[in-house]
Structures are given as structure tokens and as C-alpha cells.
Design an enzyme around this catalytic site. Sequence first.
Site, PDB file in Angstrom:
ATOM      1  N   LYS A  97       0.825  -1.196  -0.073  1.00 57.33           N
ATOM      2  CA  LYS A  97      -0.075  -0.020   0.052  1.00 57.33           C
ATOM      3  C   LYS A  97       0.866   1.278  -0.018  1.00 57.33           C
ATOM      4  CE  LYS A  97      -1.889  -1.218   3.898  1.00 57.33           C
ATOM      5  NZ  LYS A  97      -1.263  -2.341   4.419  1.00 57.33           N
ATOM      6  N   ARG A 114      -9.817   0.889   8.375  1.00 59.80           N
ATOM      7  CA  ARG A 114      -9.448  -0.515   8.905  1.00 59.80           C
ATOM      8  C   ARG A 114     -10.702  -1.321   9.761  1.00 59.80           C
ATOM      9  NH1 ARG A 114      -3.677   0.524   8.885  1.00 59.80           N
ATOM     10  NH2 ARG A 114      -2.430  -1.350   9.112  1.00 59.80           N
ATOM     11  N   ARG A 158      11.595  -5.600   5.202  1.00 55.02           N
ATOM     12  CA  ARG A 158      11.331  -4.174   4.871  1.00 55.02           C
ATOM     13  C   ARG A 158      12.253  -3.462   5.588  1.00 55.02           C
ATOM     14  NH1 ARG A 158       5.564  -2.165   5.522  1.00 55.02           N
ATOM     15  NH2 ARG A 158       5.636  -3.172   7.234  1.00 55.02           N
ATOM     16  N   ARG A 195      11.082  -0.820  11.335  1.00 50.81           N
ATOM     17  CA  ARG A 195      10.069  -0.729  12.341  1.00 50.81           C
ATOM     18  C   ARG A 195       9.671  -1.612  13.437  1.00 50.81           C
ATOM     19  NH1 ARG A 195       4.754   0.043   8.163  1.00 50.81           N
ATOM     20  NH2 ARG A 195       3.960  -1.208   9.750  1.00 50.81           N
ATOM     21  N   ARG A 214      -1.015  -8.614  13.327  1.00 52.15           N
ATOM     22  CA  ARG A 214      -1.439  -7.691  12.469  1.00 52.15           C
ATOM     23  C   ARG A 214      -2.255  -8.439  11.248  1.00 52.15           C
ATOM     24  NH1 ARG A 214       3.898  -4.871  10.997  1.00 52.15           N
ATOM     25  NH2 ARG A 214       2.837  -4.160   9.281  1.00 52.15           N
TER      26      ARG A 214
END
Length: 218
Positions: free
Chosen positions: A17, A90, A129, A162, A173
Site C-alpha cells: 500500500k 481499517r 522491509r 519498524r 497484524r
Amino acid sequence: MADPLRLVLLGPPGAGKGTQARRLVERFGLDPISTGDIFRRNIQEGTDLGRMAKSFIDAGELVPDEVTVGMVVEAVDAAPGGFILDGFPRNVPQAEALERELAARGRPLSAALAFLLDEEVAMKRVAGRRTCQRCQTPYNVFFDPPRVEGVCDRCGGPIVQRTDEGEETVRRRLEVYRESTAPLLKFYSDQGLLREVDADGTEDEVAGRVAAALADLG
Ligand code: AP5
Ligand code: MG
């Protein structure tokens, strides 16, 4: 003049996203509104909002709606043209609140773009990531590393991992996505706003599918 684009991006963590939002922002001149980025900025700056949000984010849970909805409405009001919402709504209550607030402003959504991706592929992407602490540009140590290790190609800022990327947190998640966010695909399909994109492929391939899915809107 054509109505500016007002988009919502849906999809599990790791679906791309943020990656595709960056491209859309440049291509259509939209204002990016990423709730995750706003929270992370507040955490970094040590604000009250950041302190409150951190415990939820690090556990992979959603930050309470009372906080998140108000924050997004403020960001939308600060974006007079088109915008792209990455990470909001969400859950159904957030989507209903958004619909109400946008209707009151005569600025309804143009489309909801859903990125479809297998959970195991999503896990692998999140594990690799790294994110620029300054401008939030995402990188991936497996698929898309920065030219100089640890340094952002775009702004020279430091690239970090992160704090919500441990395997357990990512699993949670994904669960939260399945339970709370996935029902929004039906919510937007019922409104005739849903456009689905296969998010498995290279960034360029996915960008091509996004462009095709939005071709009649731009
Ligand atoms: P948020 O920051 O929104 O995270 P997320 O939805 O879990 O999604 P990600 O940012 O992990 O994934 P992405 O789809 O953006 O993928 P990306 O482009 O980075 O939310 C974080 C937390 O904040 C939540 O858990 C919650 O606690 C809180 N929060 C946020 N919004 C909220 C709300 N509305 N209500 C309540 N709480 C909220 O790509 C992933 C990786 O893959 C990158 O490394 C990238 O380089 C790579 N990649 C991308 N595309 C490709 C490709 N095509 N091929 C190979 N690699 C690719
Ligand atoms: Mg993101």
C-alpha cells in the site's frame, strides 16, 4: 475540470500500500494520508498521541477509533484537492465515520483499491522491509535495497526497521486484518466503489495493474 481523486487503499500488511501510494501521489498530485506514518511520526517526536499509540502498534492491535477518526478528518480537511488514504479505514465503524464526514463535505470517495496478496508472501516482504525514518520511503533488503546501505536514496535520511515487524506481531497484524479490515471489501463492493488488484508481482507490474484499475477515473 475533473473531480480530484479521493482514494482509499486496503490490503494486508506487506501488500504494498505504502509503495504504490507513493507512485499514485506523484502521478496524480494527491495528498498522502497514511495513519501508520502519522502515528510513527508522533512516536518519534514523543508526543502524547505517539505515546498512546505505541503500545497498540507494537502489539499489532488497532489504535482506538476515537483517536484515529479525528486524526484522519483533520488530515482530510488539510488536503483541499485529491487525497489517498493508506491504512484507513481499517474496520467498519471507521469506514462508516469516513463516509459520513466526507458526505457532509460533499467530497465522497472515488474508489477503494484493494491489494490482494497471499499471507506468506506478505510475511516475507514485511520481514525484509526497512523504512526511511525521515521521509517514510519503504525499502526491502531482498527486493529493493537502497543504493547505499542504511541511507535513503530520496532524502539521505537513516533507514531503520519498524518496531512492529517481529514475526509474532506481524502474525497478529494479519489476524487483525482478516477479522476487522477484510470485511471492508464487501462494504465497498456493496457501494460499487471496490477495485481489486493482484498485488503479487514486481512493483512495476502492480503499478500497471493499479493504473488499469483506475484508468476511467484519472
Ligand atoms: P500501517 O503502517 O498502515 O501498516 P500495515 O497496514 O500493517 O501495512 P504495512 O505498512 O506493513 O504494509 P504496506 O501495505 O504499506 O506495504 P509496503 O508498501 O511497506 O499500520 C501500522 C499500525 O498502525 C497498525 O498495526 C495499527 O496498530 C496502527 N494503525 C494504522 N492505521 C490505523 C487505523 N486506521 N486504525 C487503527 N490503527 C491503525 O511494502 C512492504 C514491503 O514489501 C516493503 O519492504 C516494500 O519495499 C516491499 N514491496 C512492496 N511492493 C512489492 C512488490 N511488488 N514486490 C516485492 N516487494 C515489494
Ligand atoms: Mg504501509
